[in-house]
Scaffold this motif. Structure first.
Motif, PDB file in Angstrom:
ATOM      1  N   ILE A 136       0.831  -1.203   0.000  1.00  0.00           N
ATOM      2  CA  ILE A 136       0.000   0.000   0.000  1.00  0.00           C
ATOM      3  C   ILE A 136       0.868   1.257   0.000  1.00  0.00           C
ATOM      4  CG2 ILE A 136      -1.642   1.333   1.381  1.00  0.00           C
ATOM      5  CD1 ILE A 136      -2.875  -1.339   2.235  1.00  0.00           C
ATOM      6  N   GLY A 137       1.960   1.225   0.756  1.00  0.00           N
ATOM      7  CA  GLY A 137       2.867   2.368   0.753  1.00  0.00           C
ATOM      8  C   GLY A 137       3.469   2.616  -0.620  1.00  0.00           C
ATOM      9  N   HIS A 167       9.956   4.884   5.191  1.00  0.00           N
ATOM     10  CA  HIS A 167      10.587   4.594   6.479  1.00  0.00           C
ATOM     11  C   HIS A 167       9.606   4.784   7.632  1.00  0.00           C
ATOM     12  CE1 HIS A 167      14.404   4.609   4.328  1.00  0.00           C
ATOM     13  NE2 HIS A 167      15.045   4.307   5.452  1.00  0.00           N
ATOM     14  N   ALA A 168       8.869   5.915   7.599  1.00  0.00           N
ATOM     15  CA  ALA A 168       7.931   6.204   8.684  1.00  0.00           C
ATOM     16  C   ALA A 168       6.799   5.185   8.712  1.00  0.00           C
ATOM     17  CB  ALA A 168       7.371   7.612   8.523  1.00  0.00           C
ATOM     18  N   MET A 169       6.280   4.830   7.544  1.00  0.00           N
ATOM     19  CA  MET A 169       5.179   3.871   7.491  1.00  0.00           C
ATOM     20  C   MET A 169       5.636   2.485   7.932  1.00  0.00           C
ATOM     21  SD  MET A 169       2.659   2.993   4.327  1.00  0.00           S
ATOM     22  CE  MET A 169       1.339   1.773   4.518  1.00  0.00           C
ATOM     23  N   LEU A 225       0.245   7.966   9.511  1.00  0.00           N
ATOM     24  CA  LEU A 225      -1.212   7.827   9.445  1.00  0.00           C
ATOM     25  C   LEU A 225      -1.624   6.638   8.576  1.00  0.00           C
ATOM     26  CD1 LEU A 225      -2.243  11.577   9.080  1.00  0.00           C
ATOM     27  CD2 LEU A 225      -2.403  10.139  11.133  1.00  0.00           C
ATOM     28  N   LEU A 226      -0.957   6.460   7.431  1.00  0.00           N
ATOM     29  CA  LEU A 226      -1.312   5.335   6.566  1.00  0.00           C
ATOM     30  C   LEU A 226      -0.942   4.007   7.223  1.00  0.00           C
ATOM     31  CD1 LEU A 226      -2.519   4.459   3.919  1.00  0.00           C
ATOM     32  CD2 LEU A 226      -0.266   4.723   2.847  1.00  0.00           C
ATOM     33  N   GLY A 227       0.182   3.971   7.926  1.00  0.00           N
ATOM     34  CA  GLY A 227       0.537   2.762   8.660  1.00  0.00           C
ATOM     35  C   GLY A 227      -0.487   2.427   9.726  1.00  0.00           C
ATOM     36  N   THR A 232      -4.816  -0.943  11.853  1.00  0.00           N
ATOM     37  CA  THR A 232      -6.182  -0.976  12.378  1.00  0.00           C
ATOM     38  C   THR A 232      -7.052  -1.945  11.594  1.00  0.00           C
ATOM     39  OG1 THR A 232      -6.029   1.330  13.122  1.00  0.00           O
ATOM     40  CG2 THR A 232      -8.240   0.410  12.824  1.00  0.00           C
ATOM     41  N   ALA A 233      -6.985  -1.880  10.271  1.00  0.00           N
ATOM     42  CA  ALA A 233      -7.823  -2.739   9.432  1.00  0.00           C
ATOM     43  C   ALA A 233      -7.492  -4.207   9.644  1.00  0.00           C
ATOM     44  CB  ALA A 233      -7.650  -2.355   7.965  1.00  0.00           C
TER      45      ALA A 233
END
Length: 283
Positions: A136-137, A167-169, A225-227, A232-233
């Motif tokens: 997804i990233g 990196h952040a994700m 946020l995307l991570g 969560t999903a």
């Protein structure tokens, strides 16, 4: 004799009771599982709102966000040019300790360990979450196609597009996986330590990417946020899957320790294969 009016809130009790009965499976296992999946979709949509907002602001080139990105990048770039030793430390942190390859390798080792413990569902969740996060990233980067910062005398370089920060994700997804799986093995009195390590890693990797001038601040926030959306999903789907298989649901904040059930025996993480004993405290 006149009837007394019902007490405030009592009229909603039958409705709440009906909802609980429906979700607990009294309306049938298929209906209960469908309700859990529906709640998963709703919860994921709610968690996705901040990321979607960040994406819209980035794509629309919102002026306040642009100024924040530019000012922060220039300020940190000047600090990096003045201290080469700091740059070497940042490159070690982002290129070795918190590199996506390192983080994914840790998750892969965790999956192998879970498979050896016969925690099939938990291993599947960890592998699917890490894989989904990476895919997804990558797809989001390819769709947005945001350019990385262009600074004079750059102290570091990175290929590819900028939003969201990979990196952040990866740090967010990997640390969440490790934390949720391993937290039940840690005594309650010491659980602040893994939380501190996870938070430090997630924030630290974001800081290194901006400080080295290879990402904007909004890239890092978008990656976080995307991570969070991905974790969560997959976690909610995992909980619905486990509940559908007859396992007791647990509070996500206490970790995702596998449960013992008569229908599908699976040892707790602290137990030896083939036994039902637990070596650590339950969350």
């Amino acid at each position: 004799m006149a009837q007394l009016p019902p007490r405030p809130g009592t009229g909603s009790r039958p409705r709440r009771h009906a909802i609980r009965s429906f979700l607990s499976g009294r309306s049938g296992p298929d209906a209960a599982f469908g309700a859990r999946l529906a709640l998963t979709v709703v919860a994921t949509a709610v968690v996705s709102v901040p990321f979607v907002l960040a994406l819209v602001l980035v794509e629309s080139r919102w002026s306040p966000l642009y100024r924040l990105d530019r000012d922060t990048a220039e300020r940190l770039h000047r600090a990096a040019l003045e201290d080469p030793d700091r740059v070497r430390v940042l490159e070690f942190l982002t290129g070795v300790l918190w590199d996506p390859v390192t983080m994914r390798l840790l998750v892969a080792l965790l999956v192998i360990w879970l498979l050896r413990r016969r925690a099939w569902r938990l291993a599947t969740w960890a592998a699917v979450t890490a894989t989904a996060g990476a895919l997804i990233g990558f797809l989001t980067k390819s769709v947005v196609e945001r350019a990385r910062p262009h600074l004079p005398d750059p102290v570091s370089h990175a290929p590819g597009f900028s939003f969201p920060s990979g990196h952040a994700m990866t740090a967010m997804v990997s640390c969440a996986i490790l934390l949720l799986v391993l937290l039940p093995l840690v005594p309650r009195a010491w659980r602040f330590l893994p939380w501190a390590v996870a938070v430090t890693s997630v924030i630290g990797v974001g800081w290194t990417r901006v400080a080295l001038g290879v990402h904007w601040v909004s890239d890092v926030v978008g990656g976080w946020l995307l991570g969070l959306v991905v974790v969560t999903a997959t976690t909610l789907v995992f909980e619905a899957w486990r509940a559908d298989a007859g396992r007791r649901r647990t509070a996500v904040g206490e970790g995702l320790e596998p449960e013992i059930s008569a229908a599908d025996p699976e040892p707790a993480l602290g137990a030896s294969p083939g036994t039902g004993s637990e070596a650590g405290p339950r969350g």
